[in-house]
Design a protein around this motif. Structure first.
Motif, PDB file in Angstrom:
ATOM      1  N   ARG A  62     -15.897  45.947  25.853  1.00  7.38           N
ATOM      2  CA  ARG A  62     -16.177  44.513  26.019  1.00  7.38           C
ATOM      3  C   ARG A  62     -15.621  43.736  24.830  1.00  7.38           C
ATOM      4  O   ARG A  62     -14.983  42.690  24.997  1.00  7.38           O
ATOM      5  CB  ARG A  62     -17.682  44.266  26.156  1.00  7.38           C
ATOM      6  N   ASP A  63     -15.854  44.256  23.626  1.00  7.83           N
ATOM      7  CA  ASP A  63     -15.350  43.593  22.418  1.00  7.83           C
ATOM      8  C   ASP A  63     -13.830  43.595  22.391  1.00  7.83           C
ATOM      9  O   ASP A  63     -13.202  42.620  21.975  1.00  7.83           O
ATOM     10  CB  ASP A  63     -15.893  44.285  21.161  1.00  7.83           C
ATOM     11  N   TYR A  64     -13.244  44.700  22.833  1.00  4.47           N
ATOM     12  CA  TYR A  64     -11.793  44.829  22.851  1.00  4.47           C
ATOM     13  C   TYR A  64     -11.175  43.744  23.722  1.00  4.47           C
ATOM     14  O   TYR A  64     -10.229  43.065  23.307  1.00  4.47           O
ATOM     15  CB  TYR A  64     -11.415  46.214  23.379  1.00  4.47           C
ATOM     16  N   VAL A  65     -11.695  43.583  24.917  1.00 10.75           N
ATOM     17  CA  VAL A  65     -11.168  42.574  25.838  1.00 10.75           C
ATOM     18  C   VAL A  65     -11.282  41.184  25.236  1.00 10.75           C
ATOM     19  O   VAL A  65     -10.325  40.391  25.263  1.00 10.75           O
ATOM     20  CB  VAL A  65     -11.906  42.629  27.194  1.00 10.75           C
ATOM     21  N   GLN A  66     -12.431  40.867  24.666  1.00 11.63           N
ATOM     22  CA  GLN A  66     -12.642  39.544  24.083  1.00 11.63           C
ATOM     23  C   GLN A  66     -11.681  39.288  22.932  1.00 11.63           C
ATOM     24  O   GLN A  66     -11.112  38.195  22.814  1.00 11.63           O
ATOM     25  CB  GLN A  66     -14.083  39.409  23.596  1.00 11.63           C
ATOM     26  N   LYS A  67     -11.470  40.280  22.086  1.00 11.81           N
ATOM     27  CA  LYS A  67     -10.611  40.099  20.920  1.00 11.81           C
ATOM     28  C   LYS A  67      -9.147  39.931  21.320  1.00 11.81           C
ATOM     29  O   LYS A  67      -8.440  39.073  20.773  1.00 11.81           O
ATOM     30  CB  LYS A  67     -10.770  41.279  19.959  1.00 11.81           C
ATOM     31  N   VAL A  68      -8.684  40.741  22.262  1.00 12.51           N
ATOM     32  CA  VAL A  68      -7.292  40.619  22.695  1.00 12.51           C
ATOM     33  C   VAL A  68      -7.053  39.263  23.355  1.00 12.51           C
ATOM     34  O   VAL A  68      -6.037  38.603  23.091  1.00 12.51           O
ATOM     35  CB  VAL A  68      -6.899  41.757  23.659  1.00 12.51           C
ATOM     36  N   MET A  69      -7.987  38.816  24.177  1.00 15.64           N
ATOM     37  CA  MET A  69      -7.852  37.505  24.808  1.00 15.64           C
ATOM     38  C   MET A  69      -7.847  36.399  23.754  1.00 15.64           C
ATOM     39  O   MET A  69      -7.126  35.403  23.872  1.00 15.64           O
ATOM     40  CB  MET A  69      -8.977  37.281  25.813  1.00 15.64           C
ATOM     41  N   LYS A  70      -8.638  36.582  22.718  1.00 23.07           N
ATOM     42  CA  LYS A  70      -8.695  35.602  21.632  1.00 23.07           C
ATOM     43  C   LYS A  70      -7.369  35.566  20.881  1.00 23.07           C
ATOM     44  O   LYS A  70      -6.827  34.484  20.587  1.00 23.07           O
ATOM     45  CB  LYS A  70      -9.816  35.990  20.668  1.00 23.07           C
ATOM     46  N   VAL A  72      -2.228  42.690  22.109  1.00 21.05           N
ATOM     47  CA  VAL A  72      -2.639  44.084  22.248  1.00 21.05           C
ATOM     48  C   VAL A  72      -2.248  44.874  20.998  1.00 21.05           C
ATOM     49  O   VAL A  72      -3.048  45.653  20.456  1.00 21.05           O
ATOM     50  CB  VAL A  72      -2.009  44.720  23.511  1.00 21.05           C
ATOM     51  N   ILE A  73      -1.027  44.663  20.523  1.00 17.98           N
ATOM     52  CA  ILE A  73      -0.565  45.372  19.326  1.00 17.98           C
ATOM     53  C   ILE A  73      -1.428  45.010  18.120  1.00 17.98           C
ATOM     54  O   ILE A  73      -1.804  45.878  17.327  1.00 17.98           O
ATOM     55  CB  ILE A  73       0.918  45.054  19.036  1.00 17.98           C
ATOM     56  N   LYS A  74      -1.740  43.721  18.000  1.00 21.83           N
ATOM     57  CA  LYS A  74      -2.576  43.289  16.887  1.00 21.83           C
ATOM     58  C   LYS A  74      -3.913  44.019  16.897  1.00 21.83           C
ATOM     59  O   LYS A  74      -4.367  44.534  15.879  1.00 21.83           O
ATOM     60  CB  LYS A  74      -2.796  41.776  16.968  1.00 21.83           C
ATOM     61  N   GLN A  75      -4.531  44.086  18.060  1.00 18.60           N
ATOM     62  CA  GLN A  75      -5.834  44.720  18.157  1.00 18.60           C
ATOM     63  C   GLN A  75      -5.751  46.242  18.027  1.00 18.60           C
ATOM     64  O   GLN A  75      -6.610  46.871  17.401  1.00 18.60           O
ATOM     65  CB  GLN A  75      -6.502  44.357  19.490  1.00 18.60           C
ATOM     66  N   GLU A  76      -4.716  46.827  18.584  1.00 20.28           N
ATOM     67  CA  GLU A  76      -4.595  48.283  18.582  1.00 20.28           C
ATOM     68  C   GLU A  76      -4.261  48.855  17.207  1.00 20.28           C
ATOM     69  O   GLU A  76      -4.853  49.843  16.776  1.00 20.28           O
ATOM     70  CB  GLU A  76      -3.522  48.726  19.591  1.00 20.28           C
ATOM     71  N   SER A  77      -3.286  48.247  16.531  1.00 16.86           N
ATOM     72  CA  SER A  77      -2.783  48.864  15.298  1.00 16.86           C
ATOM     73  C   SER A  77      -2.576  47.899  14.145  1.00 16.86           C
ATOM     74  O   SER A  77      -2.174  48.322  13.068  1.00 16.86           O
ATOM     75  CB  SER A  77      -1.444  49.551  15.582  1.00 16.86           C
ATOM     76  N   SER A  78      -2.824  46.625  14.390  1.00 17.15           N
ATOM     77  CA  SER A  78      -2.554  45.590  13.387  1.00 17.15           C
ATOM     78  C   SER A  78      -1.115  45.688  12.877  1.00 17.15           C
ATOM     79  O   SER A  78      -0.839  45.539  11.694  1.00 17.15           O
ATOM     80  CB  SER A  78      -3.539  45.657  12.215  1.00 17.15           C
TER      81      SER A  78
END
Length: 222
Positions: free
Chosen positions: A206-214, A112-118
């Motif tokens: 939708r993209d957010y969910v996929q990226k965080v799961m990835k 989540v942190i990676k996707q939210e703020s890198s």
């Protein structure tokens, strides 16, 4: 046998060429990053090491290429892998603490942190979300976060909110993540009660969910 070896060498060179082409087209952005993560994850063994046999290449085939093929591919892998590491011991410690406190897998928190703020503690979005886990000021206040740019406070508050979302959606990661991104009100208005119904949400969510799961899956490889 020689023909087979030459074919494998050709395939490896095609792999390298495609990598460069994709990088040139996509540039240094998340879409290229995620694509390479998925590709390289498929050739990584359970210990996180590259298994070149999964590319159909034996060591002797790589040696015949004559330009340190294994080292080149390993460097590509390391560059991509390092992009999902925090590189900050304070963040790692805050995640460990929040993981134990709220009973959430640290890999999910890191994703989540990676996707939210890198991993930028001072990140501020156009909408005004702040810090590592991108808390809106009102949400931060409700969570008791006085300084959203404080690593431990932000991670604690964001993880607590994620815990609330998991509890709300019966521990469904996908639904909890969708709610974390879009808000539970959006899911309710759009009648989203199942993972399949996430398709009814905006493409951003939708993209957010996929990226965080990835990202979470990639962390679990470490």
């Amino acid at each position: 046998m020689e023909v087979n070896s030459s074919k494998k060498a050709e395939q490896f060179m095609q792999f390298q060429l495609l990598t460069e082409m994709f990088k040139e087209a996509a540039g240094d952005n998340p879409s290229f990053q995620l694509m390479m993560e998925g590709l390289l994850q498929s050739v990584t063994d359970s210990k996180g090491n590259l298994d070149f046999s999964r590319l159909g290449l034996e060591q002797m085939d790589l040696d015949k290429l004559g330009y340190a093929a294994q080292e080149r591919l390993t460097n590509v892998y390391n560059d991509v892998s390092s992009s999902v590491k925090s590189g900050n011991s304070s963040i790692d410690q805050a995640v460990e603490k929040a993981s134990r406190k709220y009973g959430i897998d640290k890999d999910l928190i890191m994703a989540v942190i990676k996707q939210e703020s890198s991993f930028d503690p001072y990140s501020v979005s156009k909408a005004g979300a702040e810090g590592l886990m991108q808390l809106m000021p009102g949400t931060a206040k409700d969570l008791g976060v006085n300084n959203p740019f404080n690593i431990e406070e932000n991670v604690d508050g964001g993880t607590r909110y994620l815990r609330d979302m998991l509890d709300m959606y019966n521990n469904s990661k996908q639904l909890a993540l969708a709610a974390y991104n879009a808000g539970p009100g959006t899911l309710k208005r759009r009648g989203v009660d199942t993972v399949e119904e996430i398709s009814n949400l905006p493409s951003e969510t939708r993209d957010y969910v996929q990226k965080v799961m990835k990202y979470e899956a990639l962390y679990k490889q470490k």
